[in-house]
Design a protein around this motif. Structure first.
Motif, PDB file in Angstrom:
ATOM      1  N   ARG A 145     122.932 121.903  45.830  1.00 39.66           N
ATOM      2  CA  ARG A 145     121.734 123.474  45.099  1.00 39.66           C
ATOM      3  C   ARG A 145     120.866 121.816  45.691  1.00 39.66           C
ATOM      4  O   ARG A 145     121.201 121.213  44.993  1.00 39.66           O
ATOM      5  N   GLY A 146     119.420 122.658  46.945  1.00 43.81           N
ATOM      6  CA  GLY A 146     118.532 121.383  46.842  1.00 43.81           C
ATOM      7  C   GLY A 146     118.593 120.535  47.572  1.00 43.81           C
ATOM      8  O   GLY A 146     117.983 119.687  47.478  1.00 43.81           O
ATOM      9  N   HIS A 147     119.965 119.850  48.514  1.00 43.70           N
ATOM     10  CA  HIS A 147     120.030 118.803  49.009  1.00 43.70           C
ATOM     11  C   HIS A 147     120.027 118.844  50.830  1.00 43.70           C
ATOM     12  O   HIS A 147     119.973 118.318  50.934  1.00 43.70           O
ATOM     13  N   LEU A 148     119.297 120.184  50.854  1.00 44.49           N
ATOM     14  CA  LEU A 148     119.006 120.584  52.176  1.00 44.49           C
ATOM     15  C   LEU A 148     117.686 119.835  52.968  1.00 44.49           C
ATOM     16  O   LEU A 148     116.934 119.088  51.310  1.00 44.49           O
ATOM     17  N   TRP A 149     117.820 119.138  53.724  1.00 47.90           N
ATOM     18  CA  TRP A 149     116.073 118.749  54.537  1.00 47.90           C
ATOM     19  C   TRP A 149     115.374 120.420  54.328  1.00 47.90           C
ATOM     20  O   TRP A 149     115.444 120.863  54.507  1.00 47.90           O
ATOM     21  N   ASP A 150     113.958 119.545  54.506  1.00 48.47           N
ATOM     22  CA  ASP A 150     112.732 120.474  54.056  1.00 48.47           C
ATOM     23  C   ASP A 150     112.586 121.309  56.194  1.00 48.47           C
ATOM     24  O   ASP A 150     112.092 121.684  55.896  1.00 48.47           O
ATOM     25  N   VAL A 151     112.176 119.987  57.045  1.00 47.79           N
ATOM     26  CA  VAL A 151     111.403 120.914  57.765  1.00 47.79           C
ATOM     27  C   VAL A 151     112.200 120.535  59.042  1.00 47.79           C
ATOM     28  O   VAL A 151     112.996 118.936  58.614  1.00 47.79           O
ATOM     29  N   ASP A 152     112.766 120.917  59.382  1.00 44.34           N
ATOM     30  CA  ASP A 152     113.311 120.332  61.324  1.00 44.34           C
ATOM     31  C   ASP A 152     112.360 119.761  62.172  1.00 44.34           C
ATOM     32  O   ASP A 152     111.731 120.545  62.137  1.00 44.34           O
ATOM     33  N   LEU A 153     112.822 118.997  62.696  1.00 49.70           N
ATOM     34  CA  LEU A 153     112.545 118.051  64.215  1.00 49.70           C
ATOM     35  C   LEU A 153     112.615 118.675  64.922  1.00 49.70           C
ATOM     36  O   LEU A 153     113.803 119.086  65.539  1.00 49.70           O
ATOM     37  N   ALA A 154     111.881 118.561  66.287  1.00 51.73           N
ATOM     38  CA  ALA A 154     111.597 118.988  67.767  1.00 51.73           C
ATOM     39  C   ALA A 154     111.295 118.423  68.722  1.00 51.73           C
ATOM     40  O   ALA A 154     110.993 116.808  68.442  1.00 51.73           O
ATOM     41  N   ASP A 155     112.325 118.250  69.888  1.00 48.48           N
ATOM     42  CA  ASP A 155     111.434 117.625  70.949  1.00 48.48           C
ATOM     43  C   ASP A 155     110.533 117.508  71.053  1.00 48.48           C
ATOM     44  O   ASP A 155     110.317 118.734  71.276  1.00 48.48           O
ATOM     45  N   GLY A 156     109.223 116.495  70.991  1.00 50.30           N
ATOM     46  CA  GLY A 156     108.425 116.633  71.797  1.00 50.30           C
ATOM     47  C   GLY A 156     107.040 117.034  70.031  1.00 50.30           C
ATOM     48  O   GLY A 156     106.242 116.763  70.610  1.00 50.30           O
ATOM     49  N   GLN A 157     107.740 117.008  69.019  1.00 53.27           N
ATOM     50  CA  GLN A 157     106.902 117.142  68.267  1.00 53.27           C
ATOM     51  C   GLN A 157     106.266 116.204  67.584  1.00 53.27           C
ATOM     52  O   GLN A 157     107.170 115.084  68.204  1.00 53.27           O
ATOM     53  N   THR A 158     104.756 116.032  66.857  1.00 58.56           N
ATOM     54  CA  THR A 158     104.404 114.635  67.053  1.00 58.56           C
ATOM     55  C   THR A 158     103.652 114.518  65.694  1.00 58.56           C
ATOM     56  O   THR A 158     103.790 115.579  65.375  1.00 58.56           O
ATOM     57  N   ILE A 159     104.796 113.613  64.959  1.00 60.72           N
ATOM     58  CA  ILE A 159     104.062 112.926  63.595  1.00 60.72           C
ATOM     59  C   ILE A 159     103.124 111.871  63.279  1.00 60.72           C
ATOM     60  O   ILE A 159     103.219 110.360  63.696  1.00 60.72           O
ATOM     61  N   GLU A 160     102.059 112.178  62.744  1.00 58.37           N
ATOM     62  CA  GLU A 160     100.652 111.702  62.270  1.00 58.37           C
ATOM     63  C   GLU A 160     100.975 110.193  60.906  1.00 58.37           C
ATOM     64  O   GLU A 160     101.349 110.884  60.076  1.00 58.37           O
ATOM     65  N   VAL A 161     100.510 109.156  61.094  1.00 62.63           N
ATOM     66  CA  VAL A 161     100.304 108.210  60.145  1.00 62.63           C
ATOM     67  C   VAL A 161      99.685 107.380  60.031  1.00 62.63           C
ATOM     68  O   VAL A 161      99.706 106.846  61.318  1.00 62.63           O
ATOM     69  N   ALA A 162      98.631 107.165  59.287  1.00 64.13           N
ATOM     70  CA  ALA A 162      97.942 105.800  59.220  1.00 64.13           C
ATOM     71  C   ALA A 162      97.486 105.714  60.609  1.00 64.13           C
ATOM     72  O   ALA A 162      97.186 104.922  60.843  1.00 64.13           O
ATOM     73  N   GLY A 163      97.040 106.934  61.359  1.00 69.18           N
ATOM     74  CA  GLY A 163      96.663 106.953  62.621  1.00 69.18           C
ATOM     75  C   GLY A 163      96.632 106.323  63.707  1.00 69.18           C
ATOM     76  O   GLY A 163      96.467 106.271  65.149  1.00 69.18           O
ATOM     77  N   THR A 164      98.785 106.712  63.771  1.00 66.92           N
ATOM     78  CA  THR A 164      99.134 106.058  64.166  1.00 66.92           C
ATOM     79  C   THR A 164      99.792 107.406  65.130  1.00 66.92           C
ATOM     80  O   THR A 164     100.150 108.134  64.013  1.00 66.92           O
ATOM     81  N   THR A 165     100.453 108.123  66.017  1.00 64.51           N
ATOM     82  CA  THR A 165     101.373 108.555  66.742  1.00 64.51           C
ATOM     83  C   THR A 165     102.570 108.435  66.578  1.00 64.51           C
ATOM     84  O   THR A 165     102.982 107.704  67.485  1.00 64.51           O
ATOM     85  N   LEU A 166     103.898 109.491  66.292  1.00 61.64           N
ATOM     86  CA  LEU A 166     104.939 109.002  66.154  1.00 61.64           C
ATOM     87  C   LEU A 166     105.948 110.544  67.306  1.00 61.64           C
ATOM     88  O   LEU A 166     105.506 110.908  66.528  1.00 61.64           O
ATOM     89  N   THR A 167     105.741 110.228  68.265  1.00 60.71           N
ATOM     90  CA  THR A 167     106.429 111.827  69.049  1.00 60.71           C
ATOM     91  C   THR A 167     107.740 111.287  68.806  1.00 60.71           C
ATOM     92  O   THR A 167     108.972 110.126  68.895  1.00 60.71           O
ATOM     93  N   VAL A 168     108.510 112.876  68.670  1.00 61.34           N
ATOM     94  CA  VAL A 168     110.140 112.812  68.397  1.00 61.34           C
ATOM     95  C   VAL A 168     110.976 113.171  69.846  1.00 61.34           C
ATOM     96  O   VAL A 168     110.174 114.151  70.596  1.00 61.34           O
ATOM     97  N   ILE A 169     111.424 112.135  70.452  1.00 56.95           N
ATOM     98  CA  ILE A 169     112.349 112.222  71.284  1.00 56.95           C
ATOM     99  C   ILE A 169     113.907 112.722  70.688  1.00 56.95           C
ATOM    100  O   ILE A 169     114.365 111.550  70.395  1.00 56.95           O
ATOM    101  N   HIS A 170     115.155 113.764  71.500  1.00 60.70           N
ATOM    102  CA  HIS A 170     115.750 114.634  70.929  1.00 60.70           C
ATOM    103  C   HIS A 170     116.640 113.854  71.670  1.00 60.70           C
ATOM    104  O   HIS A 170     116.461 113.664  73.362  1.00 60.70           O
ATOM    105  N   THR A 171     118.193 113.245  71.850  1.00 58.04           N
ATOM    106  CA  THR A 171     118.542 111.948  71.950  1.00 58.04           C
ATOM    107  C   THR A 171     119.783 112.665  72.380  1.00 58.04           C
ATOM    108  O   THR A 171     120.490 111.651  71.261  1.00 58.04           O
ATOM    109  N   PRO A 172     121.238 113.663  72.125  1.00 61.40           N
ATOM    110  CA  PRO A 172     121.652 113.941  72.142  1.00 61.40           C
ATOM    111  C   PRO A 172     123.055 112.703  72.257  1.00 61.40           C
ATOM    112  O   PRO A 172     122.486 112.448  73.333  1.00 61.40           O
ATOM    113  N   GLY A 173     124.232 113.221  71.618  1.00 59.85           N
ATOM    114  CA  GLY A 173     125.056 112.108  71.999  1.00 59.85           C
ATOM    115  C   GLY A 173     125.893 111.121  71.323  1.00 59.85           C
ATOM    116  O   GLY A 173     127.181 111.851  70.764  1.00 59.85           O
ATOM    117  N   HIS A 174     125.324 110.047  70.316  1.00 58.05           N
ATOM    118  CA  HIS A 174     125.591 109.944  69.103  1.00 58.05           C
ATOM    119  C   HIS A 174     126.256 110.875  68.281  1.00 58.05           C
ATOM    120  O   HIS A 174     127.452 110.631  67.308  1.00 58.05           O
TER     121      HIS A 174
END
Length: 213
Positions: A108-137
């Motif tokens: 209980r309480g050990h799920l993650w909180d937010v789903d990541l999705a291909d193309g999603q952007t995450i802003e931190v300290a004035g820069t952007t990280l873009t999520v790239i879905h790379t299945p396989g591993h």
């Protein structure tokens, strides 16, 4: 701990040691800790082995998110405990729920909180990280591309010397190869690859070795 600077935003790095377990096998592994941010705020990429090791890199900064490249236990085992310490959401691609459940299922309480999705952007300290879905591993494996920093965080998708491991549950080599060629080898050759384990490489070096097709 080492820092790679780009203006006020930087990439901080350390290594944490522990185990990786899957398919009734357990191995000793060293995992990279990556933290992206400035002096005030940051994001943590993966949560390997030790909360204290991660907090030593974070310092007194506000953590905006814990970004999981995939849900193998050596990358997410301490994510819930880290969340409790820094009060930040755990973000994971939902296709990795089967792997997450192997480590945290039923707690209980050990799920993650937010789903990541291909193309999603995450802003931190004035820069952007873009999520790239790379299945396989792993089915929900993602890479986090920071073009302004000239780097990408590949988790266990791509290493110095080639693709991540397959042959275990929930992995597939042909899917991994396709992900790397279609999603990563289109990036600039000079892009620095910050991996989940081991040394950095570049997109150009790995594309030259594997071929772009």
């Amino acid at each position: 701990m080492a820092g790679r600077a780009s203006g006020q935003v930087r990439v901080d790095h350390a290594v944490s040691s522990g185990t990786f377990s899957l398919d009734d096998e357990t191995h000793q592994v060293d995992n990279n800790i990556w933290v992206v941010g400035d002096d005030s705020e940051c994001v943590v990429i993966d949560a390997p082995h030790s909360v204290e090791d991660i907090l030593a890199v974070v310092g007194k900064r506000t953590v905006k998110a814990i970004l999981c490249t995939h849900a193998h236990d050596d990358h997410v085992r301490v994510a819930p405990a880290l969340r409790d310490r820094v009060v930040a959401p755990i973000m994971l691609h939902p296709d990795d729920q089967p792997l997450w459940d192997l480590t945290h299922g039923g707690e209980r309480g050990h799920l993650w909180d937010v789903d990541l999705a291909d193309g999603q952007t995450i802003e931190v300290a004035g820069t952007t990280l873009t999520v790239i879905h790379t299945p396989g591993h792993a089915p929900g494996a993602v890479c986090l591309y920071a073009p302004e920093l000239g780097c990408i965080f590949t988790g266990d998708t791509l290493f110095q010397g080639g693709p991540g491991a397959t042959g275990r549950s929930f992995s597939d080599r042909s899917t991994l190869d396709a992900s790397i060629r279609a999603k990563l080898f289109v990036l600039p050759d000079e892009t620095v690859v910050h991996t989940g384990h081991g040394p950095d490489t570049t997109i150009g070096a790995e594309a030259a070795a594997l071929g772009r097709d």
